[in-house]
Every structure is written in structure tokens, then in C-alpha cells.
Design a protein around this motif. Structure first.
Motif, PDB file in Angstrom:
ATOM      1  N   UNK A  96      20.515   3.000  11.493  1.00 27.97           N
ATOM      2  CA  UNK A  96      19.791   2.414  12.622  1.00 27.97           C
ATOM      3  C   UNK A  96      18.302   2.729  12.542  1.00 27.97           C
ATOM      4  N   UNK A  97      17.971   3.958  12.184  1.00 27.93           N
ATOM      5  CA  UNK A  97      16.571   4.356  12.034  1.00 27.93           C
ATOM      6  C   UNK A  97      15.931   3.595  10.875  1.00 27.93           C
ATOM      7  N   UNK A  98      16.658   3.432   9.786  1.00 31.51           N
ATOM      8  CA  UNK A  98      16.134   2.707   8.626  1.00 31.51           C
ATOM      9  C   UNK A  98      15.831   1.253   8.990  1.00 31.51           C
ATOM     10  N   UNK A  99      16.750   0.615   9.712  1.00 33.23           N
ATOM     11  CA  UNK A  99      16.545  -0.775  10.135  1.00 33.23           C
ATOM     12  C   UNK A  99      15.339  -0.870  11.062  1.00 33.23           C
ATOM     13  N   UNK A 100      15.285   0.019  12.065  1.00 29.83           N
ATOM     14  CA  UNK A 100      14.192  -0.017  13.034  1.00 29.83           C
ATOM     15  C   UNK A 100      12.838   0.216  12.391  1.00 29.83           C
ATOM     16  N   UNK A 101      12.752   1.173  11.487  1.00 27.17           N
ATOM     17  CA  UNK A 101      11.480   1.465  10.839  1.00 27.17           C
ATOM     18  C   UNK A 101      11.047   0.323   9.928  1.00 27.17           C
ATOM     19  N   UNK A 102      12.013  -0.318   9.262  1.00 28.53           N
ATOM     20  CA  UNK A 102      11.697  -1.455   8.399  1.00 28.53           C
ATOM     21  C   UNK A 102      11.153  -2.622   9.215  1.00 28.53           C
ATOM     22  N   UNK A 103      11.781  -2.916  10.359  1.00 26.85           N
ATOM     23  CA  UNK A 103      11.312  -3.999  11.223  1.00 26.85           C
ATOM     24  C   UNK A 103       9.937  -3.681  11.794  1.00 26.85           C
ATOM     25  N   UNK A 104       9.700  -2.408  12.113  1.00 20.56           N
ATOM     26  CA  UNK A 104       8.408  -2.017  12.662  1.00 20.56           C
ATOM     27  C   UNK A 104       7.279  -2.267  11.679  1.00 20.56           C
ATOM     28  N   UNK A 105       7.579  -2.113  10.391  1.00 14.85           N
ATOM     29  CA  UNK A 105       6.549  -2.303   9.376  1.00 14.85           C
ATOM     30  C   UNK A 105       6.569  -3.663   8.718  1.00 14.85           C
ATOM     31  N   UNK A 106       7.513  -4.525   9.134  1.00 19.37           N
ATOM     32  CA  UNK A 106       7.621  -5.833   8.508  1.00 19.37           C
ATOM     33  C   UNK A 106       8.098  -5.752   7.069  1.00 19.37           C
ATOM     34  N   UNK A 107       8.878  -4.712   6.774  1.00 22.22           N
ATOM     35  CA  UNK A 107       9.384  -4.513   5.413  1.00 22.22           C
ATOM     36  C   UNK A 107      10.826  -5.003   5.318  1.00 22.22           C
ATOM     37  N   UNK A 108      11.141  -5.688   4.257  1.00 24.86           N
ATOM     38  CA  UNK A 108      12.494  -6.206   4.062  1.00 24.86           C
ATOM     39  C   UNK A 108      13.392  -5.118   3.475  1.00 24.86           C
ATOM     40  N   UNK A 109      14.583  -4.954   4.074  1.00 28.43           N
ATOM     41  CA  UNK A 109      15.588  -4.086   3.483  1.00 28.43           C
ATOM     42  C   UNK A 109      16.269  -4.881   2.371  1.00 28.43           C
ATOM     43  N   UNK A 110      16.354  -4.310   1.192  1.00 30.80           N
ATOM     44  CA  UNK A 110      16.853  -5.031   0.026  1.00 30.80           C
ATOM     45  C   UNK A 110      18.182  -5.733   0.301  1.00 30.80           C
ATOM     46  N   UNK A 111      18.232  -7.019   0.058  1.00 35.27           N
ATOM     47  CA  UNK A 111      19.398  -7.894   0.183  1.00 35.27           C
ATOM     48  C   UNK A 111      19.798  -8.174   1.634  1.00 35.27           C
ATOM     49  N   UNK A 112      19.448  -7.313   2.575  1.00 36.98           N
ATOM     50  CA  UNK A 112      19.889  -7.493   3.954  1.00 36.98           C
ATOM     51  C   UNK A 112      18.743  -7.732   4.928  1.00 36.98           C
ATOM     52  N   UNK A 113      17.574  -7.299   4.585  1.00 39.29           N
ATOM     53  CA  UNK A 113      16.449  -7.441   5.495  1.00 39.29           C
ATOM     54  C   UNK A 113      15.780  -8.794   5.371  1.00 39.29           C
ATOM     55  N   UNK A 114      14.701  -8.959   6.096  1.00 37.13           N
ATOM     56  CA  UNK A 114      13.903 -10.180   6.049  1.00 37.13           C
ATOM     57  C   UNK A 114      12.445  -9.805   6.205  1.00 37.13           C
ATOM     58  N   UNK A 115      11.572 -10.596   5.590  1.00 38.35           N
ATOM     59  CA  UNK A 115      10.145 -10.326   5.707  1.00 38.35           C
ATOM     60  C   UNK A 115       9.630 -10.945   7.000  1.00 38.35           C
ATOM     61  N   UNK A 116       9.487 -10.124   8.011  1.00 38.36           N
ATOM     62  CA  UNK A 116       9.009 -10.555   9.321  1.00 38.36           C
ATOM     63  C   UNK A 116       7.707  -9.827   9.632  1.00 38.36           C
ATOM     64  N   UNK A 117       6.893 -10.354  10.530  1.00 38.13           N
ATOM     65  CA  UNK A 117       5.668  -9.654  10.908  1.00 38.13           C
ATOM     66  C   UNK A 117       5.988  -8.297  11.538  1.00 38.13           C
ATOM     67  N   UNK A 118       5.156  -7.290  11.289  1.00 36.84           N
ATOM     68  CA  UNK A 118       5.365  -5.980  11.926  1.00 36.84           C
ATOM     69  C   UNK A 118       5.385  -6.116  13.444  1.00 36.84           C
ATOM     70  N   UNK A 119       6.179  -5.308  14.116  1.00 37.45           N
ATOM     71  CA  UNK A 119       6.262  -5.365  15.572  1.00 37.45           C
ATOM     72  C   UNK A 119       6.746  -4.027  16.110  1.00 37.45           C
TER      73      UNK A 119
END
Length: 207
Positions: A96-119
């Protein structure tokens, strides 16, 4: 400011209005109309139990909230409530922390994440103490983990005295959540874990 009876906020995420609707009671007709507009959905007569359209219309852009943002692959989309559950001590909180931190920085989690604007992302931690959290994300070899500045860890305030103004603890927590979401303008909220909000906790005082 008491937001319990406030009008619909244009800056508030539409999904939060849906939560308010369930927690606080029905929205006014004006608020429902504005919420429908924010969700890009055609207006529906609330007297009807069903919504009927030709199947082709459901594929038309704007007929539904099409192509929502992927927050975590096909497991979690923007505007959805996602429940992560598994046995104890298998890494739910770490994920959960990994997902939240990735979304906060707009970083894609390999294979599962998406490149979204930081928020801004709010991670409500009802599991670990400050010392436990520090220990988990600090190592002798690498030092302290560098979290994104948009990622916020939120904990209960043991000295808070506002609960007495509400009928029960659940109503107090709902209002407190609403206020911090409005203040932070966060659209992604992670609760770890939600069962801790069922009743007033007995927390030790943290120096």
C-alpha cells in the motif's frame, strides 16, 4: 469551518461527494445536478428505478466515465473503492505504501502502474507507531528511504478533543476525514486499516 452542511465544493473530487452522499444523507437537487456534471454523466430522473439506453450509447464518449486512470493495473482505477486483503504479515501495508508513494510521484509501478501526473496521496496509518514506521523504512546500508514529498502519512491525534461534538465516534471520524481530504485536495486515499475506525481507539501517548 464545519463542512457537514456545506454546499458542494467545485474543487472537491466527485468521488468524495459520493462518499458524502452515503455518510451524510441525500444531496440536494442542485448538488446532485452539479455532481452529475462533474462526473460527465447525463442527467437521470431520480424517480426512475432503471436507466435504459441503446447498448451503442454506452460506448459513446461521455455516456459513462470512460477510460478511468489506472492507479494499480486492472486492480484499482480512479474513482473506485479498492479493498486489499490477505493473511497477516504478508506485506499488505508495504504494498500500500509502495502504491501510494508511486502515485504521489507520478511513477509507474512496473507492469501494474501507470504514468500519471504527480498528486497528493494520503496514507492513513492505523497500524504502526512512528518508531515502527521509521524502522521499516530505514536501513544501516541505505539510511532513510526518500519518500516523495506528495506522499503524506496520516495518524490519529491522541490529544484531539473534537469527538465530543458528534453523536458517535464514526461520525467524528467521517467529518475528520472529509476535512483533511478537502484541505489537502488529495484524490487518492489509502486507509490502513479500515477496521481501526469502527470504534474509538485507546492510543498510548506518543512523546
Amino acid at each position: 469551518m464545519d463542512h457537514r452542511y456545506a454546499a458542494l465544493y467545485p474543487s472537491r473530487p466527485a468521488e468524495i461527494e459520493l462518499i458524502r452522499d452515503m455518510a451524510r444523507g441525500a444531496l440536494t437537487a442542485k448538488q446532485k445536478k452539479q455532481l452529475t456534471k462533474e462526473l460527465n454523466q447525463p442527467e437521470i430522473d431520480n424517480k426512475d428505478a432503471f436507466i435504459m439506453r441503446p447498448a451503442a450509447d454506452w460506448l459513446t464518449p461521455g455516456a459513462t466515465c470512460s477510460s478511468p486512470d489506472k492507479l494499480f493495473g486492472d486492480f484499482w482505477y480512479r474513482g473506485e473503492l479498492c479493498i486489499l486483503f490477505a493473511d497477516t504479515n504478508v506485506g499488505k501495508s508495504i504494498l500500500a505504501v509502495q502504491i501510494g508513494n508511486a502515485l504521489a510521484g507520478g511513477e509507474a509501478i512496473e507492469q501494474l502502474g501507470a504514468e500519471l501526473p504527480p498528486e497528493p496521496v494520503l496514507y492513513f496509518d492505523f497500524e504502526l507507531s512512528a518508531a515502527q514506521f521509521e524502522s521499516r523504512y530505514t536501513s544501516n546500508s541505505n539510511g532513510r528511504y526518500a519518500f516523495n514529498s506528495n506522499f503524506y502519512r496520516v495518524v490519529l491525534n491522541p490529544d484531539a478533543v473534537g469527538a465530543g461534538r458528534f453523536k458517535n465516534y464514526a461520525e467524528y471520524m467521517t467529518n475528520a476525514l472529509e476535512n483533511i481530504i478537502i484541505t489537502s485536495k488529495a484524490r487518492t486515499i489509502i486507509l490502513d486499516n479500515i477496521t481501526c475506525m469502527e470504534a474509538a481507539p485507546r492510543l498510548p501517548r506518543v512523546p
